[in-house]
Design an enzyme around this catalytic site. Structure first.
Site, PDB file in Angstrom:
ATOM      1  CG  HIS A   3      41.867  31.166  13.385  1.00  0.00           C
ATOM      2  ND1 HIS A   3      42.297  32.286  12.425  1.00  0.00           N
ATOM      3  CD2 HIS A   3      40.917  30.786  12.961  1.00  0.00           C
ATOM      4  CE1 HIS A   3      41.271  32.410  11.589  1.00  0.00           C
ATOM      5  NE2 HIS A   3      40.369  31.566  11.932  1.00  0.00           N
ATOM      6  CG  ASP A  42      45.661  32.952  12.783  1.00  0.00           C
ATOM      7  OD1 ASP A  42      45.869  31.883  12.635  1.00  0.00           O
ATOM      8  OD2 ASP A  42      44.399  33.640  12.339  1.00  0.00           O
ATOM      9  CB  SER A  97      38.224  32.845   9.871  1.00  0.00           C
ATOM     10  OG  SER A  97      38.793  31.634   9.606  1.00  0.00           O
TER      11      SER A  97
END
Length: 356
Positions: A330, A301, A142
């Site tokens: 995610h 995601d 991320s």
């Protein structure tokens, strides 16, 4: 005056050391008078210093999730083999942040920080504290993936391998807008008081709305449709509905955090862009990468989708697209599924053992 928040303590996040870099000038013109980075290390540094893996942290996260979900003996990130340095990003609540600072940078006066500032600080820390000049690998998820991309572009001679999990080299307009809704949820709460609240609890409504947005976008439609949340267990916490899971897990986690810390991290997340190194030319920036690189998006995601990561990976020499699978989207990064963790381990094992 610095605010005390028990969430940002070794008792909650696990042991770490604070290292001072002294006065640190930021890319947007601000200055942190004494930048302190919170660092957790695992394993032993080889005599030739050739076994170093640097891991930057993601939005709202600390070194704790990496320790709990990814690092361990006989795992890809094996502390018996590698010297693993997890560096908490600037503003994340453990490293220098709005609520733990004094004077001219406290609270609402905290300066703007960019992804590039984090990576420059990490490079300085590794050199000054450990004498490390070259990395076996950089691995991040991320916002940590954003920093991984920045490492590979900014310091190509220092990064031998790189794994960017669920994160892009240049943030997209959609992702910018999504992040803005997260930040607006906080600043629209009257208790935020222009960043001068007296406790994170003053901004409870804003943090709850922030968490609700994460529940919609951080977790996939399949996660909710299949009621996968029933498979997630925490000590002394139960839930029997999706609403209870959202309130007792997601809201509870974000309620403990510092609002200004989230705002600092969100601002830099929105502006993550390695092409700042090449006058806005993304292809030129990614073409600078010499590391062996695995780009590892998560299939479900919803804000770092596979197609965005694939388009960037195609511009990177000596790179591969390795899609990993998680019904959690995610938030699969938290390691809810053993199958996801195994995929990540398999990919990282191959990458870390590859010739460069």
């Amino acid at each position: 005056m610095a605010l005390t928040n028990p969430f940002y303590t070794p008792e909650m996040q696990g042991p770490y050391e604070l290292y001072s870099l002294g006065e640190f000038e930021l890319e947007d013109g601000g200055v942190i008078p004494d930048l302190r980075l919170a660092v957790a290390t695992f394993g032993t540094l080889d005599e030739d210093k050739g076994n170093v893996i640097c891991i930057p942290t993601w939005f709202s996260g600390t070194h704790l999730t990496w320790e709990q979900a990814y690092i361990g003996p006989e795992r890809a990130l094996d502390p018996d083999k590698y010297f693993i340095v997890v560096v908490n990003q600037i503003g994340n609540g453990l490293s220098t942040s709005p609520h733990n600072s004094e004077g001219d940078i406290a609270m609402s006066k905290f300066p703007k920080v960019r992804i590039g500032d984090d990576v420059r600080a990490q490079e300085q820390l590794l050199g000054q504290r450990f004498g490390i000049e070259r990395l076996h690998a950089v691995v991040g998820g991320s916002m940590g993936a954003q920093q991984t991309w920045e490492w590979a572009v900014r310091f190509p001679d220092k990064v031998q391998r790189a794994a960017a999990i669920a994160g892009t080299a240049k943030n997209t307009p959609h992702d910018f807008l999504f992040t803005q809704t997260l930040l607006d949820a906080i600043t629209d709460d009257p208790g935020w008081n222009h960043g001068e609240y007296t406790s994170n609890t003053d901004v409870g409504r804003g943090l709850a709305r922030h968490a609700d947005i994460w529940a919609v976008m951080g977790l996939s439609t399949e996660f909710w449709r299949t009621e996968f949340w029933r498979n997630i267990e925490l000590p002394d916490v139960t839930w029997s509905s999706a609403i209870e899971f959202k309130d007792r897990f997601i809201r509870a986690v974000f309620a403990a955090m510092d609002p200004n810390s989230l705002l600092v991290q969100g601002w830099k997340w929105q502006r993550g862009d390695v092409s700042r190194n090449t006058d806005g030319d993304l292809a030129a920036a990614l073409g600078r990468i010499t590391a062996k690189m695995f780009v590892m998006p998560i299939d479900e995601d919803m804000f770092f989708p596979v197609r965005d990561c694939k388009a960037e990976q195609a511009l990177v020499p000596n790179s591969e697209l390795r899609v990993v699978h998680s019904i959690a989207g995610h938030f699969g990064l938290f390691g809810f599924e053993q199958s996801y963790l195994q995929e990540v381990d398999d990919n990282l094992t191959e990458l870390l053992s590859s010739e460069v």
